[in-house]
Enzyme design. Sequence first.
Site, PDB file in Angstrom:
ATOM      1  N   THR A 120       0.856  -1.184   0.000  1.00  0.00           N
ATOM      2  CA  THR A 120       0.000   0.000   0.000  1.00  0.00           C
ATOM      3  C   THR A 120       0.888   1.228   0.000  1.00  0.00           C
ATOM      4  O   THR A 120       1.965   1.231   0.604  1.00  0.00           O
ATOM      5  CB  THR A 120      -0.955   0.047   1.214  1.00  0.00           C
ATOM      6  OG1 THR A 120      -1.647   1.299   1.202  1.00  0.00           O
ATOM      7  CG2 THR A 120      -0.235  -0.095   2.538  1.00  0.00           C
ATOM      8  N   ASP A 139      -7.576  -3.595   1.833  1.00  0.00           N
ATOM      9  CA  ASP A 139      -8.606  -2.703   1.305  1.00  0.00           C
ATOM     10  C   ASP A 139      -9.614  -2.497   2.418  1.00  0.00           C
ATOM     11  O   ASP A 139     -10.012  -3.440   3.104  1.00  0.00           O
ATOM     12  CB  ASP A 139      -9.283  -3.251   0.054  1.00  0.00           C
ATOM     13  CG  ASP A 139      -9.909  -2.106  -0.730  1.00  0.00           C
ATOM     14  OD1 ASP A 139      -9.142  -1.281  -1.278  1.00  0.00           O
ATOM     15  OD2 ASP A 139     -11.148  -1.996  -0.769  1.00  0.00           O
ATOM     16  N   PHE A 159      -5.926   9.022  10.261  1.00  0.00           N
ATOM     17  CA  PHE A 159      -6.192   9.482   8.891  1.00  0.00           C
ATOM     18  C   PHE A 159      -7.665   9.226   8.556  1.00  0.00           C
ATOM     19  O   PHE A 159      -8.426   8.700   9.376  1.00  0.00           O
ATOM     20  CB  PHE A 159      -5.275   8.748   7.904  1.00  0.00           C
ATOM     21  CG  PHE A 159      -5.620   7.288   7.697  1.00  0.00           C
ATOM     22  CD1 PHE A 159      -5.296   6.345   8.661  1.00  0.00           C
ATOM     23  CD2 PHE A 159      -6.261   6.848   6.548  1.00  0.00           C
ATOM     24  CE1 PHE A 159      -5.604   4.999   8.483  1.00  0.00           C
ATOM     25  CE2 PHE A 159      -6.573   5.510   6.344  1.00  0.00           C
ATOM     26  CZ  PHE A 159      -6.241   4.583   7.325  1.00  0.00           C
ATOM     27  N   GLY A 160      -8.020   9.602   7.334  1.00  0.00           N
ATOM     28  CA  GLY A 160      -9.370   9.332   6.829  1.00  0.00           C
ATOM     29  C   GLY A 160     -10.458   9.825   7.774  1.00  0.00           C
ATOM     30  O   GLY A 160     -10.431  10.967   8.238  1.00  0.00           O
ATOM     31  N   TYR A 161     -11.383   8.942   8.097  1.00  0.00           N
ATOM     32  CA  TYR A 161     -12.544   9.313   8.913  1.00  0.00           C
ATOM     33  C   TYR A 161     -12.286   9.146  10.410  1.00  0.00           C
ATOM     34  O   TYR A 161     -13.215   9.236  11.208  1.00  0.00           O
ATOM     35  CB  TYR A 161     -13.751   8.466   8.494  1.00  0.00           C
ATOM     36  CG  TYR A 161     -14.127   8.638   7.030  1.00  0.00           C
ATOM     37  CD1 TYR A 161     -14.942   9.691   6.619  1.00  0.00           C
ATOM     38  CD2 TYR A 161     -13.641   7.770   6.058  1.00  0.00           C
ATOM     39  CE1 TYR A 161     -15.266   9.866   5.288  1.00  0.00           C
ATOM     40  CE2 TYR A 161     -13.950   7.935   4.715  1.00  0.00           C
ATOM     41  CZ  TYR A 161     -14.766   8.982   4.338  1.00  0.00           C
ATOM     42  OH  TYR A 161     -15.074   9.154   3.021  1.00  0.00           O
ATOM     43  N   LYS A 201      -5.216   2.045  18.693  1.00  0.00           N
ATOM     44  CA  LYS A 201      -6.175   1.825  17.598  1.00  0.00           C
ATOM     45  C   LYS A 201      -6.111   0.369  17.117  1.00  0.00           C
ATOM     46  O   LYS A 201      -7.146  -0.272  16.915  1.00  0.00           O
ATOM     47  CB  LYS A 201      -5.874   2.801  16.450  1.00  0.00           C
ATOM     48  CG  LYS A 201      -6.848   2.691  15.295  1.00  0.00           C
ATOM     49  CD  LYS A 201      -6.574   3.696  14.184  1.00  0.00           C
ATOM     50  CE  LYS A 201      -7.374   3.338  12.943  1.00  0.00           C
ATOM     51  NZ  LYS A 201      -7.036   4.148  11.768  1.00  0.00           N
ATOM     52  N   HIS A 240     -10.667  -2.421  12.874  1.00  0.00           N
ATOM     53  CA  HIS A 240     -10.888  -3.357  11.773  1.00  0.00           C
ATOM     54  C   HIS A 240      -9.540  -3.894  11.251  1.00  0.00           C
ATOM     55  O   HIS A 240      -9.367  -5.081  11.057  1.00  0.00           O
ATOM     56  CB  HIS A 240     -11.651  -2.632  10.663  1.00  0.00           C
ATOM     57  CG  HIS A 240     -11.088  -1.275  10.307  1.00  0.00           C
ATOM     58  ND1 HIS A 240     -10.818  -0.315  11.258  1.00  0.00           N
ATOM     59  CD2 HIS A 240     -10.690  -0.726   9.122  1.00  0.00           C
ATOM     60  CE1 HIS A 240     -10.310   0.766  10.672  1.00  0.00           C
ATOM     61  NE2 HIS A 240     -10.215   0.533   9.390  1.00  0.00           N
TER      62      HIS A 240
HETATM   63  P1  IMP Z   1      -8.236   2.295   0.140  1.00  0.00           P
HETATM   64  O1  IMP Z   1      -6.828   2.797   0.265  1.00  0.00           O
HETATM   65  O2  IMP Z   1      -8.748   2.243  -1.234  1.00  0.00           O
HETATM   66  O3  IMP Z   1      -8.437   1.007   0.893  1.00  0.00           O
HETATM   67  O4  IMP Z   1      -9.151   3.413   0.822  1.00  0.00           O
HETATM   68  C1  IMP Z   1      -9.354   3.400   2.138  1.00  0.00           C
HETATM   69  C2  IMP Z   1     -10.120   4.641   2.550  1.00  0.00           C
HETATM   70  O5  IMP Z   1     -11.062   4.255   3.536  1.00  0.00           O
HETATM   71  C3  IMP Z   1      -9.203   5.667   3.194  1.00  0.00           C
HETATM   72  O6  IMP Z   1      -8.767   6.634   2.288  1.00  0.00           O
HETATM   73  C4  IMP Z   1     -10.098   6.247   4.289  1.00  0.00           C
HETATM   74  O7  IMP Z   1     -10.908   7.258   3.756  1.00  0.00           O
HETATM   75  C5  IMP Z   1     -10.976   5.072   4.674  1.00  0.00           C
HETATM   76  N1  IMP Z   1     -10.347   4.286   5.760  1.00  0.00           N
HETATM   77  C6  IMP Z   1      -9.906   2.989   5.714  1.00  0.00           C
HETATM   78  N2  IMP Z   1      -9.399   2.610   6.880  1.00  0.00           N
HETATM   79  C7  IMP Z   1      -9.495   3.676   7.689  1.00  0.00           C
HETATM   80  C8  IMP Z   1      -9.115   3.890   9.045  1.00  0.00           C
HETATM   81  O8  IMP Z   1      -8.537   3.045   9.735  1.00  0.00           O
HETATM   82  N3  IMP Z   1      -9.405   5.120   9.518  1.00  0.00           N
HETATM   83  C9  IMP Z   1     -10.014   6.090   8.808  1.00  0.00           C
HETATM   84  N4  IMP Z   1     -10.364   5.946   7.541  1.00  0.00           N
HETATM   85  C10 IMP Z   1     -10.114   4.737   6.976  1.00  0.00           C
END
Ligand code: IMP
Length: 196
Positions: A8, A70, A152-154, A175, A180
Amino acid sequence: MNKVVIATSNKHKVKEINTFLSSHKMDSVGLNEFDPIEPPVEDAETFLGNAELKALYYSKKLEMTVMADDSGLCVNALKGAPGVRSSRFASENASDEENNNYLLEQLSDQKDRRAYFQCVIALCLPEAKRIIFFVGKCEGVILNELQGAKGFGYDPLFLPDGASKTFAEMTSQEKNKISHRGIALGGVEKFLTFQF
Ligand code: IMP
Protein backbone atom coordinates in the site's frame (compact mmCIF):
# COMPACT_ATOMS: atom_id res chain seq x y z
CA MET A 1 10.59 -16.10 8.38
CA ASN A 2 10.04 -14.70 4.86
CA LYS A 3 9.71 -10.97 4.51
CA VAL A 4 6.21 -9.73 3.76
CA VAL A 5 5.70 -6.82 1.34
CA ILE A 6 3.14 -4.31 2.59
CA ALA A 7 1.48 -3.41 -0.71
CA THR A 8 0.00 0.00 0.00
CA SER A 9 1.21 3.50 -0.70
CA ASN A 10 -1.03 4.90 2.08
CA LYS A 11 1.60 5.94 4.63
CA HIS A 12 -0.91 5.85 7.50
CA LYS A 13 -1.86 2.26 6.77
CA VAL A 14 1.83 1.37 6.49
CA LYS A 15 2.43 2.93 9.93
CA GLU A 16 -0.40 0.93 11.54
CA ILE A 17 0.65 -2.31 9.86
CA ASN A 18 4.31 -1.78 10.76
CA THR A 19 3.44 -0.98 14.38
CA PHE A 20 1.58 -4.28 14.53
CA LEU A 21 4.15 -6.40 12.72
CA SER A 22 7.17 -5.02 14.57
CA SER A 23 5.54 -5.58 17.96
CA HIS A 24 5.03 -9.18 16.87
CA LYS A 25 8.62 -9.53 15.63
CA MET A 26 7.59 -9.98 12.02
CA ASP A 27 9.69 -8.71 9.16
CA SER A 28 8.13 -6.47 6.53
CA VAL A 29 9.16 -4.22 3.69
CA GLY A 30 7.26 -1.32 2.06
CA LEU A 31 6.69 -0.63 -1.63
CA ASN A 32 8.95 2.42 -1.25
CA GLU A 33 11.94 0.06 -0.98
CA PHE A 34 11.47 -1.16 -4.56
CA ASP A 35 11.72 0.60 -7.92
CA PRO A 36 8.45 2.48 -8.48
CA ILE A 37 5.56 0.29 -9.65
CA GLU A 38 2.48 1.79 -11.32
CA PRO A 39 -0.45 0.95 -8.97
CA PRO A 40 -3.33 -1.17 -10.29
CA VAL A 41 -6.79 0.32 -10.88
CA GLU A 42 -8.95 -0.53 -7.86
CA ASP A 43 -12.19 -1.09 -9.71
CA ALA A 44 -13.74 -4.01 -7.82
CA GLU A 45 -17.15 -3.58 -6.19
CA THR A 46 -16.09 -5.15 -2.88
CA PHE A 47 -13.29 -4.75 -0.33
CA LEU A 48 -12.36 -8.37 -0.92
CA GLY A 49 -12.17 -7.88 -4.70
CA ASN A 50 -9.90 -4.84 -4.38
CA ALA A 51 -7.65 -6.48 -1.77
CA GLU A 52 -7.35 -9.55 -4.01
CA LEU A 53 -6.47 -7.63 -7.14
CA LYS A 54 -3.81 -5.56 -5.35
CA ALA A 55 -2.20 -8.58 -3.68
CA LEU A 56 -2.11 -10.63 -6.92
CA TYR A 57 -0.76 -7.70 -8.91
CA TYR A 58 2.16 -6.92 -6.58
CA SER A 59 2.92 -10.56 -5.87
CA LYS A 60 3.34 -11.22 -9.60
CA LYS A 61 5.54 -8.14 -10.03
CA LEU A 62 7.76 -8.74 -6.99
CA GLU A 63 7.68 -12.53 -6.66
CA MET A 64 7.43 -12.19 -2.89
CA THR A 65 4.79 -12.73 -0.22
CA VAL A 66 2.50 -9.69 -0.43
CA MET A 67 -0.08 -8.29 1.95
CA ALA A 68 -2.67 -5.85 0.56
CA ASP A 69 -5.31 -4.02 2.60
CA ASP A 70 -8.61 -2.70 1.31
CA SER A 71 -10.80 -0.96 3.78
CA GLY A 72 -13.44 1.68 4.24
CA LEU A 73 -16.32 3.10 6.22
CA CYS A 74 -19.91 1.83 5.89
CA VAL A 75 -22.63 4.08 7.30
CA ASN A 76 -26.05 2.62 8.16
CA ALA A 77 -28.10 5.69 7.27
CA LEU A 78 -26.32 5.89 3.90
CA LYS A 79 -27.10 2.25 3.08
CA GLY A 80 -23.46 1.20 3.49
CA ALA A 81 -21.89 4.16 1.65
CA PRO A 82 -19.17 5.30 1.20
CA GLY A 83 -17.85 1.67 1.37
CA VAL A 84 -15.31 0.93 -1.35
CA ARG A 85 -15.59 4.58 -2.39
CA SER A 86 -14.41 5.85 1.03
CA SER A 87 -11.32 7.65 -0.26
CA ARG A 88 -13.34 9.23 -3.12
CA PHE A 89 -16.59 10.04 -1.27
CA ALA A 90 -16.71 13.83 -1.77
CA SER A 91 -15.06 13.71 -5.22
CA GLU A 92 -12.48 11.72 -7.21
CA ASN A 93 -9.36 13.24 -5.59
CA ALA A 94 -10.93 14.39 -2.34
CA SER A 95 -8.81 15.12 0.73
CA ASP A 96 -9.63 13.55 4.11
CA GLU A 97 -10.98 16.94 5.22
CA GLU A 98 -13.34 17.15 2.22
CA ASN A 99 -14.56 13.58 2.77
CA ASN A 100 -15.19 14.23 6.47
CA ASN A 101 -17.10 17.46 5.76
CA TYR A 102 -19.14 15.72 3.08
CA LEU A 103 -19.98 12.89 5.48
CA LEU A 104 -21.15 15.40 8.10
CA GLU A 105 -23.33 17.10 5.47
CA GLN A 106 -24.86 13.79 4.41
CA LEU A 107 -25.71 12.97 8.02
CA SER A 108 -26.81 16.47 9.06
CA ASP A 109 -30.46 15.52 9.65
CA GLN A 110 -29.85 11.88 10.54
CA LYS A 111 -30.55 10.46 13.98
CA ASP A 112 -29.03 7.07 13.11
CA ARG A 113 -25.27 7.67 13.31
CA ARG A 114 -24.22 4.02 13.39
CA ALA A 115 -21.36 2.94 11.15
CA TYR A 116 -18.59 0.41 10.90
CA PHE A 117 -15.12 0.15 9.40
CA GLN A 118 -14.40 -2.95 7.38
CA CYS A 119 -10.95 -4.21 6.44
CA VAL A 120 -9.97 -7.08 4.18
CA ILE A 121 -6.33 -8.10 4.03
CA ALA A 122 -5.30 -10.38 1.18
CA LEU A 123 -2.09 -12.31 1.69
CA CYS A 124 -0.65 -13.69 -1.50
CA LEU A 125 2.17 -16.21 -1.41
CA PRO A 126 4.86 -15.96 -4.14
CA GLU A 127 3.83 -16.74 -7.74
CA ALA A 128 0.19 -16.31 -6.70
CA LYS A 129 0.18 -19.97 -5.65
CA ARG A 130 -2.12 -19.27 -2.75
CA ILE A 131 -4.18 -16.31 -1.59
CA ILE A 132 -5.70 -16.02 1.86
CA PHE A 133 -8.13 -13.40 3.16
CA PHE A 134 -8.39 -11.97 6.67
CA VAL A 135 -11.23 -9.70 7.69
CA GLY A 136 -11.85 -7.27 10.51
CA LYS A 137 -14.78 -5.07 11.44
CA CYS A 138 -15.10 -2.29 14.00
CA GLU A 139 -18.51 -0.84 14.89
CA GLY A 140 -19.24 2.59 16.29
CA VAL A 141 -20.91 5.94 15.68
CA ILE A 142 -20.22 9.03 13.58
CA LEU A 143 -19.86 12.14 15.77
CA ASN A 144 -21.25 15.57 14.90
CA GLU A 145 -17.82 17.15 14.81
CA LEU A 146 -14.17 16.24 14.34
CA GLN A 147 -12.33 15.09 17.44
CA GLY A 148 -8.56 14.42 17.50
CA ALA A 149 -5.66 14.96 15.12
CA LYS A 150 -3.93 11.57 14.87
CA GLY A 151 -4.65 8.86 12.31
CA PHE A 152 -6.19 9.48 8.89
CA GLY A 153 -9.37 9.33 6.83
CA TYR A 154 -12.54 9.31 8.91
CA ASP A 155 -10.70 8.68 12.20
CA PRO A 156 -11.66 12.07 13.79
CA LEU A 157 -15.38 11.36 13.29
CA PHE A 158 -15.46 7.73 14.38
CA LEU A 159 -16.12 6.77 17.99
CA PRO A 160 -15.77 2.98 18.34
CA ASP A 161 -18.29 1.17 20.58
CA GLY A 162 -17.02 0.98 24.16
CA ALA A 163 -14.33 3.64 23.62
CA SER A 164 -14.16 7.08 25.21
CA LYS A 165 -12.10 8.60 22.41
CA THR A 166 -12.13 8.60 18.62
CA PHE A 167 -9.61 6.72 16.48
CA ALA A 168 -7.93 10.11 15.88
CA GLU A 169 -7.28 10.48 19.61
CA MET A 170 -5.59 7.08 19.88
CA THR A 171 -2.00 6.01 19.27
CA SER A 172 -1.46 3.41 16.53
CA GLN A 173 -1.05 0.77 19.26
CA GLU A 174 -4.34 1.72 20.92
CA LYS A 175 -6.17 1.82 17.60
CA ASN A 176 -4.73 -1.54 16.49
CA LYS A 177 -6.14 -3.23 19.60
CA ILE A 178 -9.73 -2.64 18.50
CA SER A 179 -9.71 -1.51 14.88
CA HIS A 180 -10.89 -3.36 11.77
CA ARG A 181 -7.25 -3.41 10.54
CA GLY A 182 -5.87 -4.60 13.89
CA ILE A 183 -8.39 -7.45 13.98
CA ALA A 184 -7.56 -8.54 10.42
CA LEU A 185 -3.83 -8.30 11.23
CA GLY A 186 -4.36 -10.59 14.22
CA GLY A 187 -5.47 -13.28 11.77
CA VAL A 188 -2.45 -12.65 9.54
CA GLU A 189 -0.14 -13.00 12.53
CA LYS A 190 -1.61 -16.36 13.54
CA PHE A 191 -1.38 -17.63 9.98
CA LEU A 192 2.22 -16.51 9.44
CA THR A 193 3.33 -17.95 12.75
CA PHE A 194 2.25 -21.39 11.60
CA GLN A 195 3.30 -21.07 7.97
CA PHE A 196 6.94 -20.05 8.09
P1 IMP B 1 -8.24 2.30 0.14
O1 IMP B 1 -6.83 2.80 0.27
O2 IMP B 1 -8.75 2.24 -1.23
O3 IMP B 1 -8.44 1.01 0.89
O4 IMP B 1 -9.15 3.41 0.82
C1 IMP B 1 -9.35 3.40 2.14
C2 IMP B 1 -10.12 4.64 2.55
O5 IMP B 1 -11.06 4.26 3.54
C3 IMP B 1 -9.20 5.67 3.19
O6 IMP B 1 -8.77 6.63 2.29
C4 IMP B 1 -10.10 6.25 4.29
O7 IMP B 1 -10.91 7.26 3.76
C5 IMP B 1 -10.98 5.07 4.67
N1 IMP B 1 -10.35 4.29 5.76
C6 IMP B 1 -9.91 2.99 5.71
N2 IMP B 1 -9.40 2.61 6.88
C7 IMP B 1 -9.50 3.68 7.69
C8 IMP B 1 -9.11 3.89 9.04
O8 IMP B 1 -8.54 3.05 9.74
N3 IMP B 1 -9.41 5.12 9.52
C9 IMP B 1 -10.01 6.09 8.81
N4 IMP B 1 -10.36 5.95 7.54
C10 IMP B 1 -10.11 4.74 6.98
